[in-house]
Scaffold this motif. Structure first.
Motif, PDB file in Angstrom:
ATOM      1  N   ALA A   1       0.834  -1.198   0.000  1.00 19.80           N
ATOM      2  CA  ALA A   1       0.000   0.000   0.000  1.00 19.80           C
ATOM      3  C   ALA A   1       0.874   1.256   0.000  1.00 19.80           C
ATOM      4  O   ALA A   1       1.874   1.336   0.716  1.00 19.80           O
ATOM      5  N   VAL A   2       0.485   2.238  -0.828  1.00 21.94           N
ATOM      6  CA  VAL A   2       1.201   3.506  -0.874  1.00 21.94           C
ATOM      7  C   VAL A   2       0.461   4.523  -0.014  1.00 21.94           C
ATOM      8  O   VAL A   2      -0.665   4.297   0.426  1.00 21.94           O
ATOM      9  N   GLU A   3       1.107   5.635   0.209  1.00 18.28           N
ATOM     10  CA  GLU A   3       0.511   6.684   1.042  1.00 18.28           C
ATOM     11  C   GLU A   3      -0.779   7.201   0.416  1.00 18.28           C
ATOM     12  O   GLU A   3      -0.851   7.445  -0.797  1.00 18.28           O
ATOM     13  N   THR A   4      -1.795   7.375   1.234  1.00 16.93           N
ATOM     14  CA  THR A   4      -3.065   7.906   0.756  1.00 16.93           C
ATOM     15  C   THR A   4      -2.885   9.359   0.339  1.00 16.93           C
ATOM     16  O   THR A   4      -2.313  10.164   1.072  1.00 16.93           O
ATOM     17  N   LEU A   5      -3.356   9.687  -0.857  1.00 16.00           N
ATOM     18  CA  LEU A   5      -3.201  11.029  -1.402  1.00 16.00           C
ATOM     19  C   LEU A   5      -4.551  11.727  -1.454  1.00 16.00           C
ATOM     20  O   LEU A   5      -5.573  11.100  -1.744  1.00 16.00           O
ATOM     21  N   THR A   6      -4.558  13.029  -1.199  1.00 16.75           N
ATOM     22  CA  THR A   6      -5.780  13.820  -1.236  1.00 16.75           C
ATOM     23  C   THR A   6      -5.573  15.028  -2.146  1.00 16.75           C
ATOM     24  O   THR A   6      -4.556  15.723  -2.027  1.00 16.75           O
ATOM     25  N   TYR A   7      -6.521  15.246  -3.057  1.00 22.42           N
ATOM     26  CA  TYR A   7      -6.461  16.364  -3.993  1.00 22.42           C
ATOM     27  C   TYR A   7      -7.735  17.188  -3.879  1.00 22.42           C
ATOM     28  O   TYR A   7      -8.827  16.639  -3.782  1.00 22.42           O
ATOM     29  N   THR A   8      -7.570  18.509  -3.907  1.00 24.88           N
ATOM     30  CA  THR A   8      -8.706  19.426  -3.913  1.00 24.88           C
ATOM     31  C   THR A   8      -8.754  20.128  -5.262  1.00 24.88           C
ATOM     32  O   THR A   8      -7.766  20.740  -5.685  1.00 24.88           O
ATOM     33  N   VAL A   9      -9.885  20.034  -5.948  1.00 27.71           N
ATOM     34  CA  VAL A   9     -10.072  20.660  -7.259  1.00 27.71           C
ATOM     35  C   VAL A   9     -11.104  21.771  -7.114  1.00 27.71           C
ATOM     36  O   VAL A   9     -12.238  21.521  -6.696  1.00 27.71           O
ATOM     37  N   ASP A  10     -10.700  22.992  -7.451  1.00 27.02           N
ATOM     38  CA  ASP A  10     -11.591  24.150  -7.389  1.00 27.02           C
ATOM     39  C   ASP A  10     -11.847  24.622  -8.815  1.00 27.02           C
ATOM     40  O   ASP A  10     -10.972  25.202  -9.468  1.00 27.02           O
ATOM     41  N   LEU A  11     -13.050  24.393  -9.306  1.00 23.24           N
ATOM     42  CA  LEU A  11     -13.380  24.734 -10.691  1.00 23.24           C
ATOM     43  C   LEU A  11     -13.441  26.239 -10.922  1.00 23.24           C
ATOM     44  O   LEU A  11     -13.344  26.688 -12.072  1.00 23.24           O
ATOM     45  N   GLU A  12     -13.588  27.014  -9.868  1.00 21.61           N
ATOM     46  CA  GLU A  12     -13.641  28.464 -10.036  1.00 21.61           C
ATOM     47  C   GLU A  12     -12.339  28.997 -10.636  1.00 21.61           C
ATOM     48  O   GLU A  12     -12.335  30.028 -11.301  1.00 21.61           O
ATOM     49  N   THR A  13     -11.226  28.300 -10.369  1.00 22.75           N
ATOM     50  CA  THR A  13      -9.938  28.770 -10.898  1.00 22.75           C
ATOM     51  C   THR A  13      -9.849  28.619 -12.405  1.00 22.75           C
ATOM     52  O   THR A  13      -8.960  29.196 -13.039  1.00 22.75           O
ATOM     53  N   LEU A  14     -10.752  27.850 -13.024  1.00 25.09           N
ATOM     54  CA  LEU A  14     -10.711  27.626 -14.469  1.00 25.09           C
ATOM     55  C   LEU A  14     -11.592  28.595 -15.240  1.00 25.09           C
ATOM     56  O   LEU A  14     -11.562  28.609 -16.467  1.00 25.09           O
ATOM     57  N   ALA A  15     -12.383  29.398 -14.544  1.00 21.09           N
ATOM     58  CA  ALA A  15     -13.352  30.252 -15.217  1.00 21.09           C
ATOM     59  C   ALA A  15     -12.684  31.192 -16.214  1.00 21.09           C
ATOM     60  O   ALA A  15     -13.122  31.336 -17.357  1.00 21.09           O
ATOM     61  N   GLY A  16     -11.598  31.852 -15.815  1.00 23.62           N
ATOM     62  CA  GLY A  16     -10.915  32.767 -16.718  1.00 23.62           C
ATOM     63  C   GLY A  16     -10.094  32.062 -17.769  1.00 23.62           C
ATOM     64  O   GLY A  16      -9.919  32.559 -18.883  1.00 23.62           O
ATOM     65  N   TYR A  17      -9.591  30.878 -17.433  1.00 23.33           N
ATOM     66  CA  TYR A  17      -8.721  30.154 -18.368  1.00 23.33           C
ATOM     67  C   TYR A  17      -9.474  29.711 -19.616  1.00 23.33           C
ATOM     68  O   TYR A  17      -8.951  29.762 -20.719  1.00 23.33           O
ATOM     69  N   LEU A  18     -10.706  29.287 -19.465  1.00 22.59           N
ATOM     70  CA  LEU A  18     -11.451  28.701 -20.576  1.00 22.59           C
ATOM     71  C   LEU A  18     -11.807  29.706 -21.653  1.00 22.59           C
ATOM     72  O   LEU A  18     -12.110  29.318 -22.778  1.00 22.59           O
ATOM     73  N   VAL A  19     -11.771  30.998 -21.350  1.00 21.85           N
ATOM     74  CA  VAL A  19     -12.110  31.995 -22.362  1.00 21.85           C
ATOM     75  C   VAL A  19     -10.863  32.691 -22.884  1.00 21.85           C
ATOM     76  O   VAL A  19     -10.963  33.665 -23.637  1.00 21.85           O
ATOM     77  N   GLY A  20      -9.708  32.226 -22.520  1.00 21.40           N
ATOM     78  CA  GLY A  20      -8.482  32.923 -22.888  1.00 21.40           C
ATOM     79  C   GLY A  20      -7.863  32.475 -24.192  1.00 21.40           C
ATOM     80  O   GLY A  20      -6.874  33.047 -24.621  1.00 21.40           O
ATOM     81  N   GLU A  21      -8.410  31.475 -24.858  1.00 20.48           N
ATOM     82  CA  GLU A  21      -7.778  30.961 -26.065  1.00 20.48           C
ATOM     83  C   GLU A  21      -8.847  30.464 -27.029  1.00 20.48           C
ATOM     84  O   GLU A  21      -9.838  29.874 -26.624  1.00 20.48           O
ATOM     85  N   ARG A  22      -8.658  30.737 -28.332  1.00 22.97           N
ATOM     86  CA  ARG A  22      -9.617  30.282 -29.332  1.00 22.97           C
ATOM     87  C   ARG A  22      -9.593  28.758 -29.415  1.00 22.97           C
ATOM     88  O   ARG A  22      -8.525  28.147 -29.379  1.00 22.97           O
ATOM     89  N   PRO A  23     -10.735  28.102 -29.579  1.00 22.80           N
ATOM     90  CA  PRO A  23     -10.780  26.636 -29.646  1.00 22.80           C
ATOM     91  C   PRO A  23      -9.930  26.060 -30.773  1.00 22.80           C
ATOM     92  O   PRO A  23      -9.394  24.971 -30.658  1.00 22.80           O
ATOM     93  N   LEU A  24      -9.846  26.808 -31.916  1.00 31.31           N
ATOM     94  CA  LEU A  24      -9.112  26.285 -33.081  1.00 31.31           C
ATOM     95  C   LEU A  24      -7.686  26.832 -33.156  1.00 31.31           C
ATOM     96  O   LEU A  24      -7.015  26.645 -34.170  1.00 31.31           O
ATOM     97  N   LYS A  25      -7.217  27.469 -32.089  1.00 25.32           N
ATOM     98  CA  LYS A  25      -5.896  28.075 -32.147  1.00 25.32           C
ATOM     99  C   LYS A  25      -4.802  27.048 -32.386  1.00 25.32           C
ATOM    100  O   LYS A  25      -3.897  27.267 -33.199  1.00 25.32           O
ATOM    101  N   ARG A  26      -4.867  25.918 -31.711  1.00 20.34           N
ATOM    102  CA  ARG A  26      -3.831  24.896 -31.859  1.00 20.34           C
ATOM    103  C   ARG A  26      -3.835  24.332 -33.274  1.00 20.34           C
ATOM    104  O   ARG A  26      -2.777  24.070 -33.856  1.00 20.34           O
ATOM    105  N   ILE A  27      -5.034  24.137 -33.854  1.00 20.31           N
ATOM    106  CA  ILE A  27      -5.105  23.637 -35.222  1.00 20.31           C
ATOM    107  C   ILE A  27      -4.482  24.652 -36.174  1.00 20.31           C
ATOM    108  O   ILE A  27      -3.726  24.295 -37.090  1.00 20.31           O
ATOM    109  N   GLU A  28      -4.786  25.936 -35.963  1.00 20.03           N
ATOM    110  CA  GLU A  28      -4.196  26.976 -36.814  1.00 20.03           C
ATOM    111  C   GLU A  28      -2.676  26.973 -36.710  1.00 20.03           C
ATOM    112  O   GLU A  28      -1.968  27.135 -37.714  1.00 20.03           O
TER     113      GLU A  28
END
Length: 248
Positions: free
Chosen positions: A175-202
């Motif tokens: 058995a390995v050490e038990t790991l705990t992660y906290t995910v806060d979706l509020e931190t992604l609110a600004g990130y998702l509008v910062g780049e065009r969806p097709l930018k990588r394809i372009e």
């Protein structure tokens, strides 16, 4: 005084001298004993200090050995990370990912999440619940399991925005050490509008175009004589065709 008196006086003097000598010997013996006692106590103190130093050295050695064993074990243990984030840079699709970033196989991976996962897409909620409720028999190194989670409409509702994940797993040494992660979706609110969806394809198309231009230039330089001869033949054929047409 007669001879007897002198003998008595002499005997008394001798006895007094003997008593004085005995007292001096006793006092000397007492001093020697005290000195020997102090030496014995000093030796005992030195022995105690040496014993403490040996015990401390043994304790430090055990701690260093335990630390080395722990470091070696941690370097060879699997690490299963649970996260929620964009599927690709610039993408508005959020995914749940279970990723073994460690160097060894993870077995019997169990995940607990608080609160229960919910998606604004009703059809995704039971799939997410199934993904985190079952035991994953094995997860090889760098293996990443991805599940569709939600979209931008997440921020327009009243669904939970913070999740705590607890991960338990087994590695090569148990058995390995038990790991705990906290995910806060509020931190992604600004990130998702910062780049065009097709930018990588372009960007990829632009790189491909640049490679094709460089390849064409290299081909033209390597075959300049053949290209010149081909163009000359084409020009002559066009001129002959024009002459024939004029003769008609």
């Amino acid at each position: 005084m007669d001879a007897g008196d002198w003998v008595s006086i002499g005997s008394g003097g001798v006895a007094l001298l003997a008593a004085a000598f005995a007292f001096w010997q006793a006092k000397t013996a007492t001093k020697s004993a005290n000195h020997a006692g102090r030496q014995a106590q000093a030796a005992e103190d030195q022995l105690s200090i040496a014993r403490d130093q040996v015990q401390q050295a043994e304790r430090v050695h055990r701690e260093q050995l335990a630390l080395a064993e722990r470091v070696h074990r941690e370097r060879n243990e699997p690490y299963v990370v649970v996260d929620i984030g964009p599927d690709q840079p610039g993408s508005s699709l959020l995914v749940l990912s279970i990723h073994n970033i460690g160097p060894t196989m993870a077995r019997d991976v169990r995940i607990q999440v608080t609160p229960a996962l919910e998606s604004s897409h009703a059809s995704l909620t039971p799939r997410l619940a199934n993904a985190v409720s079952r035991t994953i028999p094995m997860l090889p190194p760098n293996r990443r399991l991805v599940y569709a989670f939600d979209g931008p409409q997440r921020w327009g509702g009243d669904l939970p925005m913070r999740y705590d994940f607890t991960v338990e797993a087994h590695g090569p040494q148990g058995a390995v050490e038990t790991l705990t992660y906290t995910v806060d979706l509020e931190t992604l609110a600004g990130y998702l509008v910062g780049e065009r969806p097709l930018k990588r394809i372009e960007e990829h198309v632009g790189k491909i175009g640049g490679h094709l231009d460089a390849l064409a230039d290299a081909y033209e330089k390597a075959n300049s004589e053949a290209i010149r001869a081909h163009r000359q033949r084409m020009s002559e054929q066009m001129r002959q065709g024009t002459d024939d047409h004029t003769g008609l």
